[in-house]
Design an enzyme around this catalytic site. Structure first.
Site, PDB file in Angstrom:
ATOM      1  N   SER A 156     -25.525 -86.347  61.241  1.00  0.00           N
ATOM      2  CA  SER A 156     -25.837 -86.108  59.677  1.00  0.00           C
ATOM      3  C   SER A 156     -26.598 -84.736  59.553  1.00  0.00           C
ATOM      4  O   SER A 156     -27.220 -84.177  60.283  1.00  0.00           O
ATOM      5  CB  SER A 156     -26.405 -87.232  58.945  1.00  0.00           C
ATOM      6  OG  SER A 156     -26.759 -86.808  57.943  1.00  0.00           O
ATOM      7  N   TYR A 181     -34.463 -93.148  58.814  1.00  0.00           N
ATOM      8  CA  TYR A 181     -32.918 -92.915  59.076  1.00  0.00           C
ATOM      9  C   TYR A 181     -32.758 -91.497  59.851  1.00  0.00           C
ATOM     10  O   TYR A 181     -32.277 -91.534  60.669  1.00  0.00           O
ATOM     11  CB  TYR A 181     -32.325 -92.992  57.820  1.00  0.00           C
ATOM     12  CG  TYR A 181     -30.925 -92.649  57.819  1.00  0.00           C
ATOM     13  CD1 TYR A 181     -29.930 -93.266  58.554  1.00  0.00           C
ATOM     14  CD2 TYR A 181     -30.428 -91.283  57.232  1.00  0.00           C
ATOM     15  CE1 TYR A 181     -28.584 -92.807  58.660  1.00  0.00           C
ATOM     16  CE2 TYR A 181     -29.020 -91.015  57.268  1.00  0.00           C
ATOM     17  CZ  TYR A 181     -28.185 -91.488  58.243  1.00  0.00           C
ATOM     18  OH  TYR A 181     -26.892 -91.249  58.170  1.00  0.00           O
ATOM     19  N   LYS A 205     -31.257 -90.349  63.795  1.00  0.00           N
ATOM     20  CA  LYS A 205     -30.102 -89.211  63.954  1.00  0.00           C
ATOM     21  C   LYS A 205     -30.838 -88.395  64.870  1.00  0.00           C
ATOM     22  O   LYS A 205     -30.105 -87.848  65.871  1.00  0.00           O
ATOM     23  CB  LYS A 205     -29.595 -88.827  62.885  1.00  0.00           C
ATOM     24  CG  LYS A 205     -28.908 -89.976  61.889  1.00  0.00           C
ATOM     25  CD  LYS A 205     -27.552 -90.246  62.616  1.00  0.00           C
ATOM     26  CE  LYS A 205     -26.891 -91.451  61.859  1.00  0.00           C
ATOM     27  NZ  LYS A 205     -25.963 -92.110  62.498  1.00  0.00           N
TER      28      LYS A 205
HETATM   29  P1  NAD Z   1     -20.626 -97.881  57.029  1.00  0.00           P
HETATM   30  O1  NAD Z   1     -22.205 -98.625  56.724  1.00  0.00           O
HETATM   31  O2  NAD Z   1     -19.634 -97.976  56.260  1.00  0.00           O
HETATM   32  O3  NAD Z   1     -20.053 -98.150  58.474  1.00  0.00           O
HETATM   33  C1  NAD Z   1     -20.896 -98.438  59.458  1.00  0.00           C
HETATM   34  C2  NAD Z   1     -20.401 -99.708  60.478  1.00  0.00           C
HETATM   35  O4  NAD Z   1     -21.210-100.174  61.475  1.00  0.00           O
HETATM   36  C3  NAD Z   1     -20.111-100.916  59.584  1.00  0.00           C
HETATM   37  O5  NAD Z   1     -18.877-101.340  59.483  1.00  0.00           O
HETATM   38  C4  NAD Z   1     -21.309-101.987  60.099  1.00  0.00           C
HETATM   39  O6  NAD Z   1     -21.034-103.163  59.919  1.00  0.00           O
HETATM   40  C5  NAD Z   1     -21.375-101.260  61.503  1.00  0.00           C
HETATM   41  N1  NAD Z   1     -22.491-101.627  62.248  1.00  0.00           N
HETATM   42  C6  NAD Z   1     -23.718-101.571  61.806  1.00  0.00           C
HETATM   43  N2  NAD Z   1     -24.820-101.979  62.659  1.00  0.00           N
HETATM   44  C7  NAD Z   1     -24.145-102.438  63.739  1.00  0.00           C
HETATM   45  C8  NAD Z   1     -24.432-103.067  64.825  1.00  0.00           C
HETATM   46  N3  NAD Z   1     -25.661-103.001  65.312  1.00  0.00           N
HETATM   47  N4  NAD Z   1     -23.415-103.657  65.649  1.00  0.00           N
HETATM   48  C9  NAD Z   1     -21.995-103.406  65.427  1.00  0.00           C
HETATM   49  N5  NAD Z   1     -21.652-102.838  64.144  1.00  0.00           N
HETATM   50  C10 NAD Z   1     -22.670-102.299  63.300  1.00  0.00           C
HETATM   51  O7  NAD Z   1     -21.158 -96.291  57.409  1.00  0.00           O
HETATM   52  P2  NAD Z   1     -20.189 -94.903  57.154  1.00  0.00           P
HETATM   53  O8  NAD Z   1     -20.616 -94.309  55.758  1.00  0.00           O
HETATM   54  O9  NAD Z   1     -18.953 -95.118  57.597  1.00  0.00           O
HETATM   55  O10 NAD Z   1     -20.975 -93.957  58.142  1.00  0.00           O
HETATM   56  C11 NAD Z   1     -20.729 -94.278  59.592  1.00  0.00           C
HETATM   57  C12 NAD Z   1     -21.887 -93.340  60.221  1.00  0.00           C
HETATM   58  O11 NAD Z   1     -21.850 -91.999  59.799  1.00  0.00           O
HETATM   59  C13 NAD Z   1     -23.171 -93.821  60.233  1.00  0.00           C
HETATM   60  O12 NAD Z   1     -23.761 -93.809  61.655  1.00  0.00           O
HETATM   61  C14 NAD Z   1     -23.812 -93.146  59.543  1.00  0.00           C
HETATM   62  O13 NAD Z   1     -25.083 -93.185  59.639  1.00  0.00           O
HETATM   63  C15 NAD Z   1     -23.210 -91.649  59.500  1.00  0.00           C
HETATM   64  N6  NAD Z   1     -23.194 -90.703  58.316  1.00  0.00           N
HETATM   65  C16 NAD Z   1     -22.631 -91.258  57.238  1.00  0.00           C
HETATM   66  C17 NAD Z   1     -22.887 -90.512  56.142  1.00  0.00           C
HETATM   67  C18 NAD Z   1     -22.401 -91.043  54.513  1.00  0.00           C
HETATM   68  O14 NAD Z   1     -22.804 -90.601  53.684  1.00  0.00           O
HETATM   69  N7  NAD Z   1     -21.584 -92.138  54.566  1.00  0.00           N
HETATM   70  C19 NAD Z   1     -23.293 -89.189  56.086  1.00  0.00           C
HETATM   71  C20 NAD Z   1     -23.782 -88.641  57.268  1.00  0.00           C
HETATM   72  C21 NAD Z   1     -23.724 -89.507  58.581  1.00  0.00           C
HETATM   73  C1  UD1 Z   2     -28.479 -88.762  50.926  1.00  0.00           C
HETATM   74  C2  UD1 Z   2     -29.781 -88.682  51.904  1.00  0.00           C
HETATM   75  C3  UD1 Z   2     -29.056 -88.243  53.113  1.00  0.00           C
HETATM   76  C4  UD1 Z   2     -28.118 -89.001  53.448  1.00  0.00           C
HETATM   77  C5  UD1 Z   2     -26.994 -88.894  52.570  1.00  0.00           C
HETATM   78  C6  UD1 Z   2     -25.571 -89.627  52.987  1.00  0.00           C
HETATM   79  C7  UD1 Z   2     -31.671 -88.999  50.453  1.00  0.00           C
HETATM   80  C8  UD1 Z   2     -32.900 -88.517  50.015  1.00  0.00           C
HETATM   81  N1  UD1 Z   2     -30.738 -88.398  51.432  1.00  0.00           N
HETATM   82  O1  UD1 Z   2     -28.172 -87.440  50.875  1.00  0.00           O
HETATM   83  O2  UD1 Z   2     -30.267 -88.667  54.103  1.00  0.00           O
HETATM   84  O3  UD1 Z   2     -27.677 -88.292  55.054  1.00  0.00           O
HETATM   85  O4  UD1 Z   2     -27.314 -89.433  51.259  1.00  0.00           O
HETATM   86  O5  UD1 Z   2     -24.571 -89.183  52.437  1.00  0.00           O
HETATM   87  O6  UD1 Z   2     -31.592 -90.191  50.256  1.00  0.00           O
HETATM   88  N2  UD1 Z   2     -28.041 -87.891  42.615  1.00  0.00           N
HETATM   89  C9  UD1 Z   2     -28.266 -88.167  41.368  1.00  0.00           C
HETATM   90  N3  UD1 Z   2     -28.106 -89.463  40.852  1.00  0.00           N
HETATM   91  C10 UD1 Z   2     -27.984 -90.528  41.719  1.00  0.00           C
HETATM   92  C11 UD1 Z   2     -27.673 -90.247  43.065  1.00  0.00           C
HETATM   93  C12 UD1 Z   2     -27.908 -89.183  43.446  1.00  0.00           C
HETATM   94  O7  UD1 Z   2     -28.625 -87.245  40.428  1.00  0.00           O
HETATM   95  O8  UD1 Z   2     -27.841 -91.643  41.382  1.00  0.00           O
HETATM   96  C13 UD1 Z   2     -28.107 -86.631  43.213  1.00  0.00           C
HETATM   97  C14 UD1 Z   2     -29.169 -86.174  44.123  1.00  0.00           C
HETATM   98  O9  UD1 Z   2     -30.307 -85.988  43.718  1.00  0.00           O
HETATM   99  C15 UD1 Z   2     -28.572 -84.980  45.007  1.00  0.00           C
HETATM  100  C16 UD1 Z   2     -26.999 -85.311  44.737  1.00  0.00           C
HETATM  101  O10 UD1 Z   2     -26.901 -86.383  43.513  1.00  0.00           O
HETATM  102  O11 UD1 Z   2     -28.479 -83.910  44.324  1.00  0.00           O
HETATM  103  C17 UD1 Z   2     -26.402 -86.021  46.001  1.00  0.00           C
HETATM  104  O12 UD1 Z   2     -27.157 -87.270  46.454  1.00  0.00           O
HETATM  105  P1  UD1 Z   2     -26.608 -88.415  47.345  1.00  0.00           P
HETATM  106  O13 UD1 Z   2     -24.972 -88.640  47.093  1.00  0.00           O
HETATM  107  O14 UD1 Z   2     -27.795 -89.310  47.317  1.00  0.00           O
HETATM  108  O15 UD1 Z   2     -26.570 -87.504  48.842  1.00  0.00           O
HETATM  109  P2  UD1 Z   2     -27.903 -86.697  49.525  1.00  0.00           P
HETATM  110  O16 UD1 Z   2     -29.092 -86.587  48.711  1.00  0.00           O
HETATM  111  O17 UD1 Z   2     -27.282 -85.336  49.791  1.00  0.00           O
END
Ligand code: NAD
Ligand code: UD1
Length: 365
Positions: A124, A148, A152
């Site tokens: 991430s 969190y 990573k």
């Molecule tokens: P998500 O929660 O929708 O998907 C994660 C999946 O992993 C879920 O289906 C959950 O049930 C499963 N899971 C969690 N723990 C588990 C375990 N112990 N055993 C088996 N299954 C398990 O999340 P997502 O948004 O699809 O994210 C996927 C990955 O990408 C995550 O590792 C997350 O940290 C990373 N990531 C997500 C974002 C984001 O904003 N969505 C941003 C950066 C990184």
């Molecule tokens: C957040 C997490 C980051 C994670 C990412 C996953 C925090 C501090 N960071 O990032 O670790 O990897 O999500 O996608 O939680 N905002 C508002 N109102 C809201 C929600 C968000 O104004 O209700 C603003 C935030 O201040 C930011 C932007 O929207 O400027 C995006 O926020 P968000 O979607 O939570 O993502 P990140 O902060 O980038």
């Protein structure tokens, strides 16, 4: 290729599984459904017109993990499974270290036992911590501001040490920026549990009328309109990045790191405007204090992925919002609850729920 996908029922996983199936890969998903529903995979199967193997296994269950990898014998693994809520990680850090770090260790051991050493890992942009050097390059120094993010970072470091110790490993750390949007069919998308932490799902729930107003966390940042700027990336572009990384890993070894972002940012107010325009609904908002830990601006330098992988994000903010709105309108309450015991084997041709002994197991065709 036989690809094992952990967390494949989740938001990014389900979109990636669909692309893998459509590209002709054989896929097996491991998920414990702690943050997802098997319904997402039922819909993936429907969209793909082909089946997927599903094993309801927790990453922390070492024995069943090894058993599944030895059975499926994947040629590569895409590892999405993990917990991702920043606030919860601050409240329950051990849960995060156990699930994300110990879960990954179990996976790596099981891969080693099954002689599969090709891995794409969901990292991430959070590993850039509070860096203000923009755009963010893969070489920008890493840090973490919450448990969190630290999971990573630890996993990235662990993977580097593993690859340095044994050259048979080929690993991609993909650093996602802010994934949003949904499949154009509106059949799969992000289904946050409870109050969304992230901006886009929150705005979408305000537009549909489930929540009153968006809280804008600060309008006194040094950005054009004073609100936070992020590099939002369409989940379909992100999914395509995983397929490109898999291709690359087939002929490489060691650890490769790629940013997956668009290279440009949008502000909170721009996102709210885009939603109001696309949905034709009012999106009320109010300005509140900054959220602790937020940076003013974050966006990727995405060139390395373009040069190495031939990948770049194709979809802009308008498309992201349109697809997200389409998903929201079709599924105002997200996925319906689907009891994994009641999956109909006739309907789910090829859809195998590998489950603990007492649960019903649909037949293979
Ligand atoms: P998500 O929660 O929708 O998907 C994660 C999946 O992993 C879920 O289906 C959950 O049930 C499963 N899971 C969690 N723990 C588990 C375990 N112990 N055993 C088996 N299954 C398990 O999340 P997502 O948004 O699809 O994210 C996927 C990955 O990408 C995550 O590792 C997350 O940290 C990373 N990531 C997500 C974002 C984001 O904003 N969505 C941003 C950066 C990184
Ligand atoms: C957040 C997490 C980051 C994670 C990412 C996953 C925090 C501090 N960071 O990032 O670790 O990897 O999500 O996608 O939680 N905002 C508002 N109102 C809201 C929600 C968000 O104004 O209700 C603003 C935030 O201040 C930011 C932007 O929207 O400027 C995006 O926020 P968000 O979607 O939570 O993502 P990140 O902060 O980038």
């Amino acid at each position: 290729m036989r690809v094992l996908v952990t967390g494949g029922a989740g938001y990014i996983g389900s979109h990636t599984v669909l692309q893998l199936l459509k590209s002709g890969h054989e896929v097996s998903v491991i998920d414990n459904f702690s943050n997802s529903s098997p319904e997402s995979l039922r819909r993936v199967v429907e969209l793909a017109g082909t089946g997927v193997n599903i094993a309801n296994i927790d990453l922390l269950d070492e024995g069943r993990m090894q058993g599944e990898l030895l059975r499926f014998r994947p040629e590569a693994v895409i590892h999405f499974a993990g917990l991702k809520a920043v606030g919860e990680s601050v409240a329950q850090p051990l849960k995060y270290y156990r699930n994300n770090v110990a879960g990954t260790l179990n996976l790596l051991d099981a891969m080693d036992a099954a002689e599969c050493r090709t891995l794409v890992f969901s990292s991430s942009a959070t590993v850039y911590g509070e860096s203000t050097e923009l755009p963010l390059l893969e070489s920008t120094p890493r840090s973490a501001t919450n448990p969190y993010g630290r999971t990573k970072l630890h996993i990235e470091e662990m993977l580097e040490e593993l690859a340095a110790s044994d050259e048979r490993w080929s690993i991609a750390n993909l650093r996602y920026f802010n994934p949003v949007g949904a499949h154009e069919s509106g059949m799969i998308g992000e289904d946050p549990q409870g109050i969304p932490n992230n901006l886009m799902p929150y705005v979408s729930q305000v537009a549909i009328g489930k929540r009153d107003a968006v809280q804008v966390f600060g309008n006194d940042y040094g950005t054009a309109d004073g609100t936070g700027v992020r590099d939002y990336i369409h989940v379909l572009d992100l999914a395509a990045g995983h397929l490109a990384a898999l291709d690359y890993l087939a002929d490489s070894n060691g650890v490769n790191v790629w940013n997956l972002g668009t290279g440009s940012g949008s502000s909170v107010l721009e996102v709210i405007d885009a939603f109001a325009r696309v949905s034709g609904r009012p999106v009320p908002y109010r300005i509140t204090d900054r959220r602790p830990g937020d940076v003013a601006e974050s966006y990727a330098h995405p060139e390395k992925a373009r040069l190495d992988l031939g990948w770049k994000a194709e979809r802009g903010l308008e498309q992201m919002v349109e697809d997200m709105w389409h998903w929201q309108e079709k599924n105002p309450d997200g996925f319906p609850d689907l009891d994994s015991n009641k999956l109909d084997p006739q309907e789910l041709r090829n859809f195998v729920l590998g489950n603990s002994g007492e649960k019903k197991r649909p037949k293979k065709p």
